[in-house]
Design a protein around this motif. Structure first.
Motif, mmCIF file in Angstrom:
data_model
loop_
_atom_site.group_PDB
_atom_site.id
_atom_site.type_symbol
_atom_site.label_atom_id
_atom_site.label_comp_id
_atom_site.label_asym_id
_atom_site.label_seq_id
_atom_site.Cartn_x
_atom_site.Cartn_y
_atom_site.Cartn_z
ATOM 1 N N GLY A 1 -8.936 0.967 -0.652
ATOM 2 C CA GLY A 1 -7.533 1.285 -0.863
ATOM 3 C C GLY A 1 -6.726 0.176 -1.508
ATOM 4 O O GLY A 1 -5.566 0.385 -1.869
ATOM 5 N N ILE A 2 -7.321 -1.009 -1.646
ATOM 6 C CA ILE A 2 -6.637 -2.108 -2.313
ATOM 7 C C ILE A 2 -7.292 -2.314 -3.677
ATOM 8 O O ILE A 2 -8.434 -2.747 -3.779
ATOM 9 N N ILE B 1 0.840 -1.199 0.000
ATOM 10 C CA ILE B 1 0.000 0.000 0.000
ATOM 11 C C ILE B 1 0.879 1.255 0.000
ATOM 12 O O ILE B 1 0.606 2.221 -0.720
ATOM 13 N N LEU B 2 1.941 1.239 0.784
ATOM 14 C CA LEU B 2 2.863 2.376 0.807
ATOM 15 C C LEU B 2 3.510 2.597 -0.555
ATOM 16 O O LEU B 2 3.861 3.729 -0.909
ATOM 17 N N GLU B 3 3.672 1.536 -1.335
ATOM 18 C CA GLU B 3 4.333 1.636 -2.637
ATOM 19 C C GLU B 3 3.424 2.162 -3.743
ATOM 20 O O GLU B 3 3.903 2.429 -4.843
ATOM 21 N N GLN B 4 2.157 2.321 -3.452
ATOM 22 C CA GLN B 4 1.240 2.815 -4.472
ATOM 23 C C GLN B 4 1.636 4.237 -4.885
ATOM 24 O O GLN B 4 1.683 5.146 -4.060
ATOM 25 N N GLN B 5 1.936 4.409 -6.163
ATOM 26 C CA GLN B 5 2.135 5.717 -6.787
ATOM 27 C C GLN B 5 3.314 6.519 -6.232
ATOM 28 O O GLN B 5 3.357 7.739 -6.391
ATOM 29 N N ALA C 1 -0.808 11.485 13.765
ATOM 30 C CA ALA C 1 0.461 12.198 13.874
ATOM 31 C C ALA C 1 1.641 11.240 13.787
ATOM 32 O O ALA C 1 2.663 11.544 13.146
ATOM 33 N N GLN C 2 1.517 10.099 14.428
ATOM 34 C CA GLN C 2 2.597 9.108 14.371
ATOM 35 C C GLN C 2 2.782 8.589 12.945
ATOM 36 O O GLN C 2 3.905 8.481 12.449
ATOM 37 N N LEU C 3 1.673 8.265 12.298
ATOM 38 C CA LEU C 3 1.765 7.757 10.931
ATOM 39 C C LEU C 3 2.355 8.810 9.993
ATOM 40 O O LEU C 3 3.183 8.491 9.129
ATOM 41 N N LYS C 4 1.958 10.048 10.164
ATOM 42 C CA LYS C 4 2.514 11.126 9.337
ATOM 43 C C LYS C 4 4.011 11.254 9.557
ATOM 44 O O LYS C 4 4.778 11.462 8.612
ATOM 45 N N ALA C 5 4.459 11.104 10.801
ATOM 46 C CA ALA C 5 5.887 11.182 11.097
ATOM 47 C C ALA C 5 6.664 10.045 10.434
ATOM 48 O O ALA C 5 7.835 10.221 10.058
ATOM 49 N N GLN D 1 -4.294 9.408 3.404
ATOM 50 C CA GLN D 1 -5.035 8.396 2.654
ATOM 51 C C GLN D 1 -4.464 6.999 2.890
ATOM 52 O O GLN D 1 -5.214 6.040 3.127
ATOM 53 N N LYS D 2 -3.154 6.870 2.866
ATOM 54 C CA LYS D 2 -2.562 5.538 3.052
ATOM 55 C C LYS D 2 -2.697 5.057 4.491
ATOM 56 O O LYS D 2 -2.828 3.853 4.741
ATOM 57 N N GLY D 3 -2.682 6.010 5.441
ATOM 58 C CA GLY D 3 -2.974 5.625 6.813
ATOM 59 C C GLY D 3 -4.372 5.058 6.932
ATOM 60 O O GLY D 3 -4.601 4.042 7.609
ATOM 61 N N LEU D 4 -5.328 5.698 6.255
ATOM 62 C CA LEU D 4 -6.712 5.213 6.244
ATOM 63 C C LEU D 4 -6.794 3.833 5.616
ATOM 64 O O LEU D 4 -7.462 2.929 6.152
ATOM 65 N N TYR D 5 -6.129 3.627 4.485
ATOM 66 C CA TYR D 5 -6.177 2.330 3.810
ATOM 67 C C TYR D 5 -5.640 1.213 4.711
ATOM 68 O O TYR D 5 -6.212 0.120 4.771
ATOM 69 N N CYS D 6 -4.539 1.486 5.392
ATOM 70 C CA CYS D 6 -3.948 0.452 6.251
ATOM 71 C C CYS D 6 -4.826 0.181 7.466
ATOM 72 O O CYS D 6 -4.910 -0.962 7.936
ATOM 73 N N ARG D 7 -5.507 1.205 7.957
ATOM 74 C CA ARG D 7 -6.460 0.981 9.054
ATOM 75 C C ARG D 7 -7.645 0.159 8.571
ATOM 76 O O ARG D 7 -8.153 -0.705 9.302
ATOM 77 N N GLU D 8 -8.098 0.418 7.354
ATOM 78 C CA GLU D 8 -9.194 -0.377 6.787
ATOM 79 C C GLU D 8 -8.786 -1.846 6.689
ATOM 80 O O GLU D 8 -9.578 -2.750 6.985
#
Length: 218
Positions: free
Chosen positions: A137-138, A53-57, A88-92, A98-105
């Motif tokens: 997100g997938i 997911i992190l590798e998307q685009q 905040a942690q994920l942003k750091a 968006q990718k934080g949301l996808y991984c939570r989903e």
């Protein structure tokens, strides 16, 4: 033999590369220049899907940096531990919102038993895609990369992969990157080893005569 009954190994990858080279002179040139490609396998499971997911685009280097920060912060990366992280942690770490949301989903779907990643290895490719693509997100690219890298399927042709489109253009000396239809048609010629052809093309892309960015795209 069904595609999901036997995963790629170093031995079958080398044999498949030779078979592809025998059938396609352009593939043969790449094999002569670079040898068989790396197997590039990953462990099935939640961490690998997060990384894809992190590798998307984005560039693989950028995604790897974010993933490394995540795994440095969490001793065991699993859905429960991931869900303890705030925005905040994920942003750091380098996650977009968006990718934080996808991984939570994804984590929520696993925790709610809407998907069982351990069972995916027993399913045909189209059923794996169906299971994964129900999660926000997938998309097809993410599912295909998981099939190819984590489940070791032999005949997966990732749609929309920018590096593959560029590699095909270069390998086949095309005037422009192939569109979706042309990309699919070219992939058909490499059945039943499209996963091996993809690895050979990625290897070709990563070792050009001049430098090029290593970007994949959903």
């Amino acid at each position: 033999m069904s595609d999901f009954k036997e995963s790629l190994t170093e031995e079958t990858l080398r044999a498949a590369a030779m078979d592809l080279a025998d059938r396609d002179p352009d593939i043969a040139k790449t094999l002569d220049r670079l040898g068989p490609p790396p197997l590039w396998s990953r462990q099935p499971g939640f961490p690998t899907l997060v990384r894809i997911i992190l590798e998307q685009q984005v560039s693989l280097a950028s995604a790897r940096a974010a993933f490394d920060k995540l795994t440095d912060a969490i001793a065991v990366l699993e859905p429960t531990s991931f869900m303890t992280l705030d925005d905040a942690q994920l942003k750091a770490f380098g996650f977009s919102g968006q990718k934080g949301l996808y991984c939570r989903e994804l984590a929520t779907a696993i925790l709610d038993e809407e998907i069982d990643l351990e069972r995916l290895g027993d399913l045909a490719a189209h059923d794996v895609r169906s299971q994964l693509m129900r999660i926000k997100g997938i998309g097809r690219w993410t599912a295909d990369i998981y099939l190819l890298m984590a489940l070791g399927r032999r005949d997966v042709w990732p749609r929309g992969d920018l590096a593959l489109h560029r590699a095909v253009q270069d390998l086949k000396n095309l005037p422009a990157k192939p569109d979706a239809k042309e990309f699919e048609q070219l992939g058909e010629t490499w059945r039943p080893w499209r996963s091996v052809a993809a690895r050979m093309l990625w290897n070709h892309y990563l070792h050009p005569l001049d430098d090029a960015p290593d970007t994949r795209q959903e």
